[in-house]
Write an enzyme that holds these catalytic residues in place. Structure first.
Site, PDB file in Angstrom:
ATOM      1  N   ASN A  41      -3.442   2.661  11.533  1.00 53.10           N
ATOM      2  CA  ASN A  41      -2.183   3.248  11.107  1.00 53.10           C
ATOM      3  C   ASN A  41      -2.502   4.927  11.120  1.00 53.10           C
ATOM      4  O   ASN A  41      -3.057   5.161  10.035  1.00 53.10           O
ATOM      5  CB  ASN A  41      -1.874   2.730   9.739  1.00 53.10           C
ATOM      6  CG  ASN A  41      -0.459   3.575   9.233  1.00 53.10           C
ATOM      7  OD1 ASN A  41       0.284   4.345   9.931  1.00 53.10           O
ATOM      8  ND2 ASN A  41      -0.118   3.216   8.085  1.00 53.10           N
ATOM      9  N   LYS A  80      -0.479   7.346  10.801  1.00 51.36           N
ATOM     10  CA  LYS A  80       0.596   7.942  10.066  1.00 51.36           C
ATOM     11  C   LYS A  80       1.079   9.407  10.873  1.00 51.36           C
ATOM     12  O   LYS A  80       1.141   9.291  11.915  1.00 51.36           O
ATOM     13  CB  LYS A  80      -0.057   8.273   8.684  1.00 51.36           C
ATOM     14  CG  LYS A  80      -0.599   7.030   7.929  1.00 51.36           C
ATOM     15  CD  LYS A  80      -1.131   7.124   6.576  1.00 51.36           C
ATOM     16  CE  LYS A  80      -1.527   5.792   6.044  1.00 51.36           C
ATOM     17  NZ  LYS A  80      -1.897   6.038   4.796  1.00 51.36           N
ATOM     18  N   HIS A 128       5.716  -0.046   4.499  1.00 50.87           N
ATOM     19  CA  HIS A 128       4.632   0.797   4.199  1.00 50.87           C
ATOM     20  C   HIS A 128       4.985   1.302   2.734  1.00 50.87           C
ATOM     21  O   HIS A 128       5.972   1.786   2.692  1.00 50.87           O
ATOM     22  CB  HIS A 128       4.054   1.530   5.076  1.00 50.87           C
ATOM     23  CG  HIS A 128       2.488   2.238   4.742  1.00 50.87           C
ATOM     24  ND1 HIS A 128       2.477   3.280   3.947  1.00 50.87           N
ATOM     25  CD2 HIS A 128       1.287   1.898   5.445  1.00 50.87           C
ATOM     26  CE1 HIS A 128       1.250   3.295   3.934  1.00 50.87           C
ATOM     27  NE2 HIS A 128       0.631   2.457   4.597  1.00 50.87           N
ATOM     28  N   GLU A 155       4.052   4.071   1.537  1.00 49.21           N
ATOM     29  CA  GLU A 155       4.748   5.521   1.869  1.00 49.21           C
ATOM     30  C   GLU A 155       6.109   5.543   2.155  1.00 49.21           C
ATOM     31  O   GLU A 155       6.484   6.286   1.341  1.00 49.21           O
ATOM     32  CB  GLU A 155       3.865   6.190   2.769  1.00 49.21           C
ATOM     33  CG  GLU A 155       2.274   6.420   2.206  1.00 49.21           C
ATOM     34  CD  GLU A 155       1.503   6.636   3.372  1.00 49.21           C
ATOM     35  OE1 GLU A 155       1.654   6.704   4.636  1.00 49.21           O
ATOM     36  OE2 GLU A 155       0.022   6.451   2.898  1.00 49.21           O
ATOM     37  N   GLU A 183      -1.612  -4.296   0.651  1.00 45.93           N
ATOM     38  CA  GLU A 183      -2.110  -2.975   0.511  1.00 45.93           C
ATOM     39  C   GLU A 183      -1.719  -2.498  -0.992  1.00 45.93           C
ATOM     40  O   GLU A 183      -0.677  -1.775  -1.020  1.00 45.93           O
ATOM     41  CB  GLU A 183      -1.438  -2.073   1.491  1.00 45.93           C
ATOM     42  CG  GLU A 183      -1.820  -2.355   2.953  1.00 45.93           C
ATOM     43  CD  GLU A 183      -1.683  -1.236   3.945  1.00 45.93           C
ATOM     44  OE1 GLU A 183      -2.708  -0.714   4.447  1.00 45.93           O
ATOM     45  OE2 GLU A 183      -0.496  -0.397   3.930  1.00 45.93           O
ATOM     46  N   GLY A 236      -5.609   5.509   0.836  1.00 45.77           N
ATOM     47  CA  GLY A 236      -6.006   6.992   0.692  1.00 45.77           C
ATOM     48  C   GLY A 236      -6.975   7.454  -0.289  1.00 45.77           C
ATOM     49  O   GLY A 236      -6.844   8.727  -0.433  1.00 45.77           O
ATOM     50  N   SER A 258      -8.231   1.832   1.926  1.00 42.25           N
ATOM     51  CA  SER A 258      -9.481   2.622   2.035  1.00 42.25           C
ATOM     52  C   SER A 258     -10.592   1.541   2.511  1.00 42.25           C
ATOM     53  O   SER A 258     -11.722   1.412   1.884  1.00 42.25           O
ATOM     54  CB  SER A 258     -10.129   2.806   0.461  1.00 42.25           C
ATOM     55  OG  SER A 258      -9.274   3.945  -0.141  1.00 42.25           O
TER      56      SER A 258
HETATM   57  P1  PGA Z   1      -6.173   4.304   4.167  1.00 42.87           P
HETATM   58  O1  PGA Z   1      -4.571   3.750   4.621  1.00 42.87           O
HETATM   59  O2  PGA Z   1      -6.960   3.217   5.015  1.00 42.87           O
HETATM   60  O3  PGA Z   1      -6.443   5.549   4.399  1.00 42.87           O
HETATM   61  O4  PGA Z   1      -6.512   3.947   2.535  1.00 42.87           O
HETATM   62  C1  PGA Z   1      -4.311   2.419   4.628  1.00 42.87           C
HETATM   63  C2  PGA Z   1      -2.668   2.453   5.069  1.00 42.87           C
HETATM   64  O5  PGA Z   1      -1.986   3.264   4.461  1.00 42.87           O
HETATM   65  O6  PGA Z   1      -2.355   1.609   5.898  1.00 42.87           O
END
Ligand code: PGA
Length: 279
Positions: free
Chosen positions: A40, A42, A124, A126, A193, A199, A238
């Site tokens: 992903n 983003k 997601h 976000e 998640e 993140g 992460s």
């Molecule tokens: P990350 O993000 O691996 O940077 O924690 C995962 C995601 O948002 O799908």
């Protein structure tokens, strides 16, 4: 929701918590579910970065690799992987729930399919946080994606506050039942998640994730006893080249959804190799 259904779900949640705690010491054999490694990206990368990444990356056997770049890069990415036989699926990070029409700035599922996308991330955290996507919208988007032949990657997960309040299982149950209303679960990929792990550099432990994945599968069993075992449930939050191995060793973790560590081809390559090996 009527009271008897509520009571049933409560009982189911309780049973699943007990079951998943004991199942850690007694892991079931591998079920042969498809393993996925999903990038992903983003709102990162430009066209040159994308093509360089795709040129260098090798997909490997026994693992489905899906790269989800920002929307304007979907088509060039698809053309590149197709032309060079890379064995990589291209997925979108979002889709609109309506068929077509006056929705400025949105993208239709039929268009994503038309340009060669096969998958689509839906719900997601976000998007739940920044554009207030809720379970109803997630359900509508998943239905629209399926209608147009895209496989939804449905994201679920609790916030730090919800974890601290010990309501993780309740939150996940609500998210799953909401997202799957009138949908055949065997057509969907799930990504657990935890929001607090995205993140932050602080992933769930593999044991913690396995316990929650077991719980998610038991909710899916409630929805569809025959097919729940076939559903791939990925972990995200992460994930990196150092911890991917631990997640891959867990029986109910069928791959990973990777944000930050998918931006560097080296680390994404190493994560992919871990899952390809285990297949
Ligand atoms: P990350 O993000 O691996 O940077 O924690 C995962 C995601 O948002 O799908």
């Amino acid at each position: 929701m009527d009271q008897s259904i509520k009571a049933y779900i409560k009982q189911l949640v309780q049973e699943a918590i007990e079951q998943s705690a004991s199942s850690l010491n007694n892991l079931p054999p591998s079920t042969g579910r498809k393993q996925y490694v999903i990038a992903n990206w983003k709102m990162n990368k430009n066209i040159q970065d994308t093509l360089e990444f795709l040129q260098e990356f090798k997909a490997g056997n026994g693992v489905e690799v899906v790269v989800c770049p920002p929307a304007p890069l979907l088509y060039p990415a698809k053309l590149y992987v197709q032309e060079h036989n890379k064995g990589i699926h291209i997925g979108a990070q979002n889709v609109h729930q309506e068929e077509k029409g006056a929705y400025t700035g949105e993208t239709a599922a039929s268009l994503l399919k038309d340009i060669g996308c096969s998958h689509c991330i839906i719900g997601h955290s976000e998007r739940r946080q920044y554009v207030q996507e809720d379970d109803v919208t997630v359900n509508q988007k998943a239905k629209q994606a399926l209608k147009r032949g895209l496989t939804p990657i449905v994201c679920i997960g609790e916030t730090l506050e919800q974890k601290q309040q010990n309501v993780t299982e309740k939150v996940l149950t609500r998210q799953i039942l909401g997202a799957m209303d009138d949908i055949d679960v065997s057509q969907v990929i799930f990504a657990y998640e935890p929001v607090w792990a995205i993140g932050t550099g602080e992933s769930a432990t593999a044991e913690e994730a396995q316990r929650i994945h077991g719980f998610i599968r038991s909710v899916l069993e409630y929805l569809d006893a025959q097919n729940a075992e076939k559903v791939s449930i990925l972990y995200g939050g992460s994930v990196n080249e150092n911890n991917a191995n631990e997640f891959a060793s867990m029986s109910d973790i069928d791959g990973v959804l990777v944000g930050g560590a998918s931006l560097q081809v080296d680390s994404f390559q190493k994560i992919t190799a871990v899952f390809a090996k285990g297949a």
